[in-house]
Design a protein around this motif. Sequence first.
Motif, PDB file in Angstrom:
ATOM      1  N   ARG A   1      84.259  -9.951 107.541  1.00 50.72           N
ATOM      2  CA  ARG A   1      83.004  -9.183 107.628  1.00 50.72           C
ATOM      3  C   ARG A   1      82.053  -9.555 106.510  1.00 50.72           C
ATOM      4  NH1 ARG A   1      82.995  -7.111 102.546  1.00 50.72           N
ATOM      5  NH2 ARG A   1      84.418  -5.414 102.147  1.00 50.72           N
TER       6      ARG A   1
ATOM      7  N   ARG B   1      83.976 -12.052  99.514  1.00 51.00           N
ATOM      8  CA  ARG B   1      82.752 -11.478  98.953  1.00 51.00           C
ATOM      9  C   ARG B   1      82.534 -12.025  97.549  1.00 51.00           C
ATOM     10  NH1 ARG B   1      85.293  -5.333  98.427  1.00 51.00           N
ATOM     11  NH2 ARG B   1      86.839  -5.847  96.849  1.00 51.00           N
TER      12      ARG B   1
ATOM     13  N   TYR C   1      80.658   4.182  97.299  1.00 54.13           N
ATOM     14  CA  TYR C   1      80.985   2.867  97.876  1.00 54.13           C
ATOM     15  C   TYR C   1      82.492   2.646  98.004  1.00 54.13           C
ATOM     16  CZ  TYR C   1      82.281  -2.043  97.371  1.00 54.13           C
ATOM     17  OH  TYR C   1      82.924  -3.247  97.496  1.00 54.13           O
TER      18      TYR C   1
ATOM     19  N   VAL D   1      83.869   1.800 101.724  1.00 54.00           N
ATOM     20  CA  VAL D   1      84.251   0.420 102.045  1.00 54.00           C
ATOM     21  C   VAL D   1      85.711   0.356 102.508  1.00 54.00           C
ATOM     22  CG1 VAL D   1      85.031  -0.400  99.762  1.00 54.00           C
ATOM     23  CG2 VAL D   1      83.811  -1.940 101.232  1.00 54.00           C
TER      24      VAL D   1
ATOM     25  N   LEU E   1      82.408  -7.964  92.800  1.00 54.21           N
ATOM     26  CA  LEU E   1      83.211  -6.864  93.342  1.00 54.21           C
ATOM     27  C   LEU E   1      84.698  -7.003  93.008  1.00 54.21           C
ATOM     28  CD1 LEU E   1      81.152  -6.649  96.578  1.00 54.21           C
ATOM     29  CD2 LEU E   1      81.317  -4.876  94.840  1.00 54.21           C
TER      30      LEU E   1
ATOM     31  N   GLU F   1      75.728  -1.501 104.628  1.00 58.88           N
ATOM     32  CA  GLU F   1      76.259  -0.521 103.665  1.00 58.88           C
ATOM     33  C   GLU F   1      75.095   0.259 103.029  1.00 58.88           C
ATOM     34  OE1 GLU F   1      79.464  -2.167 101.243  1.00 58.88           O
ATOM     35  OE2 GLU F   1      80.679  -1.820 103.022  1.00 58.88           O
TER      36      GLU F   1
ATOM     37  N   ALA G   1      79.069  -7.406 104.426  1.00 58.54           N
ATOM     38  CA  ALA G   1      78.724  -5.983 104.304  1.00 58.54           C
ATOM     39  C   ALA G   1      77.575  -5.781 103.299  1.00 58.54           C
ATOM     40  CB  ALA G   1      79.967  -5.208 103.871  1.00 58.54           C
ATOM     41  N   PRO G   2      76.371  -6.252 103.639  1.00 57.63           N
ATOM     42  CA  PRO G   2      75.278  -6.132 102.665  1.00 57.63           C
ATOM     43  C   PRO G   2      74.762  -4.705 102.520  1.00 57.63           C
ATOM     44  CG  PRO G   2      74.449  -7.003 104.751  1.00 57.63           C
ATOM     45  CD  PRO G   2      75.950  -6.896 104.901  1.00 57.63           C
ATOM     46  N   SER G   3      74.268  -4.401 101.319  1.00 58.55           N
ATOM     47  CA  SER G   3      73.568  -3.129 101.096  1.00 58.55           C
ATOM     48  C   SER G   3      72.086  -3.422 101.350  1.00 58.55           C
ATOM     49  CB  SER G   3      73.746  -2.671  99.655  1.00 58.55           C
ATOM     50  OG  SER G   3      75.122  -2.607  99.359  1.00 58.55           O
TER      51      SER G   3
HETATM   52  N1  GLU Z   1      77.699  -3.654  99.965  1.00 61.09           N
HETATM   53  C1  GLU Z   1      78.208  -4.464  98.901  1.00 61.09           C
HETATM   54  C2  GLU Z   1      77.101  -5.313  98.322  1.00 61.09           C
HETATM   55  O1  GLU Z   1      76.123  -5.584  98.993  1.00 61.09           O
HETATM   56  C3  GLU Z   1      79.309  -5.393  99.355  1.00 61.09           C
HETATM   57  C4  GLU Z   1      80.553  -4.665  99.604  1.00 61.09           C
HETATM   58  C5  GLU Z   1      81.763  -5.529  99.911  1.00 61.09           C
HETATM   59  O2  GLU Z   1      81.623  -6.686 100.336  1.00 61.09           O
HETATM   60  O3  GLU Z   1      82.841  -5.008  99.732  1.00 61.09           O
HETATM   61  O4  GLU Z   1      77.210  -5.728  97.182  1.00 61.09           O
END
Ligand code: GLU
Length: 303
Positions: free
Chosen positions: A11, A204, A186, A190, A208, A47, A13-15
């Motif tokens: 996946r 990612r 978050y 997540v 993170l 996200e 998962a952008p904010s």
């Molecule tokens: N939403 C997070 C971000 O944009 C990424 C979260 C993830 O990949 O676990 O930095």
Amino acid sequence: MKSASSLYVGRFAPSPSGPLHAGSLVAAMASYLDARAHQGQWLLRIEDIDEARTVTGAAQDIEAALHTLGMRWDGSVLVQSQRKQHYRDACDKLGSHVYACGCSRKEIADSRLGVATDGAAIYPGTCRNGLAPGKIARALRLRVPDQGREGEEIAFEDRWLGRQNQHLASEAGDFVLKRADGFWAYQLAVVVDDAEQGVTHIVRGADLLDSTARQIYLQRLLGYPMPSYLHVPLVRHTDGEKLSKQNGAQELDLTRPLDELHKAAEFLGLKTREITTATEVAAFWELATSAWQYRLEQLQTQA
Ligand code: GLU
């Protein structure tokens, strides 16, 4: 992506706090290539749980950018702001591992226990055994095991960076699941979403990496399977600071998608002679998928 395999679900998962930039494209590319290399599925999740940071229209811009860059996701897009009930249910399931906390940011900072690896002040445990007199519940926190107790040290194998480990008590502390402003945090969202979407492989950015131990701890408490992890290096400004939407990371030039793809591939060490011959987006992805496989093999032989 065709021929989806049930063995691999990845996946991005952008904010939606701004448009896709060079740093987020690198994370998107790595997760997309890894899914393609495994003939797996690649999901897109928005996200937007931190609604205070959400920028109107940013999610649509990110989707349009991915499209222009030739990246196709499987199924429908999951949007975190529509999933609050799921986070509430998971939090309920955590039972006595969760406690209400009435401390302000200042009180926590004043305790000088130091900061966690992600920059948040480590919580001194003031409300661990009940709200201190005169305090009202502001946030919900997860109790982590005390130093030296079973489960306090979390170790995992990162497919890019190798063996990682973190001591939850001294390096993270009891962390927030529901914030004082009422939004779910978050870390909880997540973990719930990755499990409910059946994500098997998380790829990612290395920003993170510090969150991973907390997420693995939550997975254990909630009885979720642990996905495999790969954190790619962060794209930085020339002064070493992480590129982010907050510090004015340059927007991608989507009138020249192939140039942007080549730059991100170069950053990931995928600039093979074959890739440079790609003059179309579709050809780029074919060649980049093989280059990614080769890159991972190289990393393995170095380890
Ligand atoms: N939403 C997070 C971000 O944009 C990424 C979260 C993830 O990949 O676990 O930095």
